[in-house]
Design an enzyme around this catalytic site. Structure first.
Site, PDB file in Angstrom:
ATOM      1  N   SER A 190       0.842  -1.194   0.000  1.00  0.00           N
ATOM      2  CA  SER A 190       0.000   0.000   0.000  1.00  0.00           C
ATOM      3  C   SER A 190       0.875   1.240   0.000  1.00  0.00           C
ATOM      4  O   SER A 190       1.678   1.440   0.922  1.00  0.00           O
ATOM      5  CB  SER A 190      -0.896   0.005   1.238  1.00  0.00           C
ATOM      6  OG  SER A 190      -1.436   1.300   1.421  1.00  0.00           O
ATOM      7  N   HIS A 211      -1.389  -1.310  -4.174  1.00  0.00           N
ATOM      8  CA  HIS A 211      -2.626  -0.869  -3.526  1.00  0.00           C
ATOM      9  C   HIS A 211      -2.571   0.645  -3.347  1.00  0.00           C
ATOM     10  O   HIS A 211      -1.643   1.168  -2.727  1.00  0.00           O
ATOM     11  CB  HIS A 211      -2.766  -1.585  -2.184  1.00  0.00           C
ATOM     12  CG  HIS A 211      -4.050  -1.348  -1.475  1.00  0.00           C
ATOM     13  ND1 HIS A 211      -5.218  -2.019  -1.790  1.00  0.00           N
ATOM     14  CD2 HIS A 211      -4.365  -0.521  -0.446  1.00  0.00           C
ATOM     15  CE1 HIS A 211      -6.191  -1.624  -0.983  1.00  0.00           C
ATOM     16  NE2 HIS A 211      -5.700  -0.706  -0.162  1.00  0.00           N
ATOM     17  N   ASP A 238      -4.459   3.847  -1.903  1.00  0.00           N
ATOM     18  CA  ASP A 238      -5.495   4.251  -0.947  1.00  0.00           C
ATOM     19  C   ASP A 238      -5.951   5.678  -1.214  1.00  0.00           C
ATOM     20  O   ASP A 238      -5.180   6.620  -1.076  1.00  0.00           O
ATOM     21  CB  ASP A 238      -4.951   4.157   0.481  1.00  0.00           C
ATOM     22  CG  ASP A 238      -4.945   2.720   0.975  1.00  0.00           C
ATOM     23  OD1 ASP A 238      -5.986   2.061   0.884  1.00  0.00           O
ATOM     24  OD2 ASP A 238      -3.877   2.264   1.433  1.00  0.00           O
ATOM     25  N   MET A 283      -8.458   8.575  -0.070  1.00  0.00           N
ATOM     26  CA  MET A 283      -9.287   9.024   1.056  1.00  0.00           C
ATOM     27  C   MET A 283      -9.798  10.428   0.764  1.00  0.00           C
ATOM     28  O   MET A 283      -9.032  11.292   0.326  1.00  0.00           O
ATOM     29  CB  MET A 283      -8.454   9.023   2.339  1.00  0.00           C
ATOM     30  CG  MET A 283      -7.834   7.671   2.667  1.00  0.00           C
ATOM     31  SD  MET A 283      -7.043   7.712   4.287  1.00  0.00           S
ATOM     32  CE  MET A 283      -6.271   6.083   4.321  1.00  0.00           C
ATOM     33  N   HIS A 326      -8.288   1.535  -3.840  1.00  0.00           N
ATOM     34  CA  HIS A 326      -9.233   1.387  -2.727  1.00  0.00           C
ATOM     35  C   HIS A 326      -9.835   2.758  -2.455  1.00  0.00           C
ATOM     36  O   HIS A 326      -9.162   3.641  -1.917  1.00  0.00           O
ATOM     37  CB  HIS A 326      -8.454   0.839  -1.517  1.00  0.00           C
ATOM     38  CG  HIS A 326      -9.258   0.716  -0.275  1.00  0.00           C
ATOM     39  ND1 HIS A 326      -8.676   0.524   0.962  1.00  0.00           N
ATOM     40  CD2 HIS A 326     -10.599   0.734  -0.052  1.00  0.00           C
ATOM     41  CE1 HIS A 326      -9.628   0.437   1.893  1.00  0.00           C
ATOM     42  NE2 HIS A 326     -10.794   0.578   1.296  1.00  0.00           N
ATOM     43  N   MET A 331     -11.847   5.022  -0.529  1.00  0.00           N
ATOM     44  CA  MET A 331     -12.508   5.326   0.753  1.00  0.00           C
ATOM     45  C   MET A 331     -13.164   6.684   0.582  1.00  0.00           C
ATOM     46  O   MET A 331     -12.679   7.723   1.045  1.00  0.00           O
ATOM     47  CB  MET A 331     -11.462   5.318   1.880  1.00  0.00           C
ATOM     48  CG  MET A 331     -10.984   3.901   2.204  1.00  0.00           C
ATOM     49  SD  MET A 331      -9.457   3.874   3.152  1.00  0.00           S
ATOM     50  CE  MET A 331      -8.274   3.914   1.803  1.00  0.00           C
ATOM     51  N   MET A 367     -11.939  -5.320   5.431  1.00  0.00           N
ATOM     52  CA  MET A 367     -11.010  -4.445   6.168  1.00  0.00           C
ATOM     53  C   MET A 367     -10.695  -5.070   7.521  1.00  0.00           C
ATOM     54  O   MET A 367     -11.600  -5.467   8.265  1.00  0.00           O
ATOM     55  CB  MET A 367     -11.628  -3.058   6.376  1.00  0.00           C
ATOM     56  CG  MET A 367     -11.754  -2.211   5.119  1.00  0.00           C
ATOM     57  SD  MET A 367     -10.192  -1.915   4.252  1.00  0.00           S
ATOM     58  CE  MET A 367      -9.225  -1.035   5.504  1.00  0.00           C
ATOM     59  N   ASP A 369      -6.888  -6.017   4.461  1.00  0.00           N
ATOM     60  CA  ASP A 369      -6.183  -4.737   4.437  1.00  0.00           C
ATOM     61  C   ASP A 369      -6.229  -4.123   5.831  1.00  0.00           C
ATOM     62  O   ASP A 369      -7.307  -3.830   6.351  1.00  0.00           O
ATOM     63  CB  ASP A 369      -6.892  -3.828   3.409  1.00  0.00           C
ATOM     64  CG  ASP A 369      -6.284  -2.448   3.295  1.00  0.00           C
ATOM     65  OD1 ASP A 369      -5.200  -2.205   3.856  1.00  0.00           O
ATOM     66  OD2 ASP A 369      -6.901  -1.604   2.612  1.00  0.00           O
TER      67      ASP A 369
HETATM   68  C1  DX5 Z   1      -6.190   1.932   5.750  1.00  0.00           C
HETATM   69  C2  DX5 Z   1      -5.804   1.620   4.328  1.00  0.00           C
HETATM   70  C3  DX5 Z   1      -4.755   0.603   4.227  1.00  0.00           C
HETATM   71  C4  DX5 Z   1      -3.450   1.001   4.869  1.00  0.00           C
HETATM   72  C5  DX5 Z   1      -2.923  -0.204   5.554  1.00  0.00           C
HETATM   73  O1  DX5 Z   1      -7.327   2.710   5.764  1.00  0.00           O
HETATM   74  O2  DX5 Z   1      -6.918   1.155   3.586  1.00  0.00           O
HETATM   75  O3  DX5 Z   1      -4.534   0.164   2.905  1.00  0.00           O
HETATM   76  O4  DX5 Z   1      -2.480   1.457   3.970  1.00  0.00           O
HETATM   77  O5  DX5 Z   1      -1.824   0.172   6.284  1.00  0.00           O
HETATM   78  P1  DX5 Z   1      -1.110  -0.826   7.286  1.00  0.00           P
HETATM   79  O6  DX5 Z   1      -0.657  -2.013   6.503  1.00  0.00           O
HETATM   80  O7  DX5 Z   1      -0.013   0.001   7.843  1.00  0.00           O
HETATM   81  O8  DX5 Z   1      -2.143  -1.217   8.329  1.00  0.00           O
HETATM   82 ZN    ZN Z   2      -6.510   0.181   1.595  1.00  0.00          ZN
END
Ligand code: DX5
Ligand code: ZN
Length: 247
Positions: free
Chosen positions: A36, A60, A62, A64, A93, A95, A163, A201
């Site tokens: 990620s 991956h 992320d 947000m 991903h 969010m 998750m 994840d």
């Molecule tokens: C959290 C993200 C993850 C995050 C995981 O909201 O969706 O993808 O990067 O990070 P680690 O592996 O540090 O928990």
């Molecule tokens: Zn993620």
């Protein structure tokens, strides 16, 4: 319709925007390690991705939006820039409270798969939109969202993301209570002979990845365990090895 971003080299009317060549995700059910980028150094993102790429199956990404989760991270322009630097499959991903406004932009920017959260609603429309854009289609469930929320879609999506932390931040602790839900998804996949990947994840490392693998997960996202390591490729390989020994 484009969302907030006008990506260079694309226009609203450009034909075939949705049919961009996507990268091969591999076979359903195969073990995949997906670093990620959330935990990477964004100032040297391409370099960091290049370092981990030989040990990674997917990347991956992320996203947000500051609404669905408190943080704001990256969007289509960064995906588009990164796309020029790596042939890795981009597992985005989202969010986001309103992912439907941005799916076309992500597809045009070079995303290969997008995963939206079932908690935001409108899942039927979002799945149809992702399919129409040629995206590999995923649905994510927060730790406290039950299996039943995704059950109706198992035959029509490519990936279910369970998750294992509450989304929004890297570096949180793995929530083992999610494992029975992973096992429910795996049981449904096996019983129905479904083509579906099961991704976990949050808090994934060499200790927790085997736990999730035993429950039935086959795609392992890891941020801090990989990019927090001074040799990220070794950390990714170690997670892969830990999963192999659990199987
Ligand atoms: C959290 C993200 C993850 C995050 C995981 O909201 O969706 O993808 O990067 O990070 P680690 O592996 O540090 O928990
Ligand atoms: Zn993620």
């Amino acid at each position: 319709m484009l969302g907030a971003f006008q990506l260079s080299g694309t226009t609203d009317s450009m034909p075939g925007r949705s049919s961009e060549q996507r990268r091969d995700p591999g076979r359903f059910g195969d073990v995949r390690i997906a670093p990620s980028v959330l935990s990477a150094d964004f100032g040297i993102l391409a370099e960091q991705v290049g370092e981990v790429a030989p040990a990674a199956d997917w990347l991956h990404v992320d996203v947000m939006d500051g609404h669905f989760v408190p943080n704001v991270t990256i969007g289509p322009p960064v995906v588009q820039s990164l796309r020029r630097h790596t042939p890795l499959f981009f597992d985005c991903h989202l969010m986001m409270t309103e992912p439907g406004r941005y799916l076309e932009d992500f597809a045009a920017a070079g995303a290969d798969g997008c995963t939206v959260h079932v908690e935001v609603g409108g899942t039927d429309e979002l799945v149809a939109q992702m399919r129409a854009l040629g995206l590999r289609t995923g649905l994510a469930l927060n730790p406290d969202t039950p299996f039943e929320a995704v059950r109706p879609y198992l035959a029509t999506v490519d990936l279910v993301l369970c998750m294992t932390v509450f989304p929004g931040f890297g570096g949180q602790s793995f929530i083992a209570d999610v494992m029975p839900k992973v096992a429910q998804v795996r049981a449904a996949v096996d019983a129905g002979g479904l083509a579906l990947d099961i991704e976990v994840d949050g808090g994934i490392d060499t200790t927790t990845a085997p736990v999730a693998a035993t429950a039935g997960a086959n795609v392992f996202v890891a941020g801090s365990a990989i990019f927090g390591h001074e040799r990220p490729w070794e950390a990714a390989d170690a997670i892969r090895e830990s999963v192999r020994s659990a199987q």
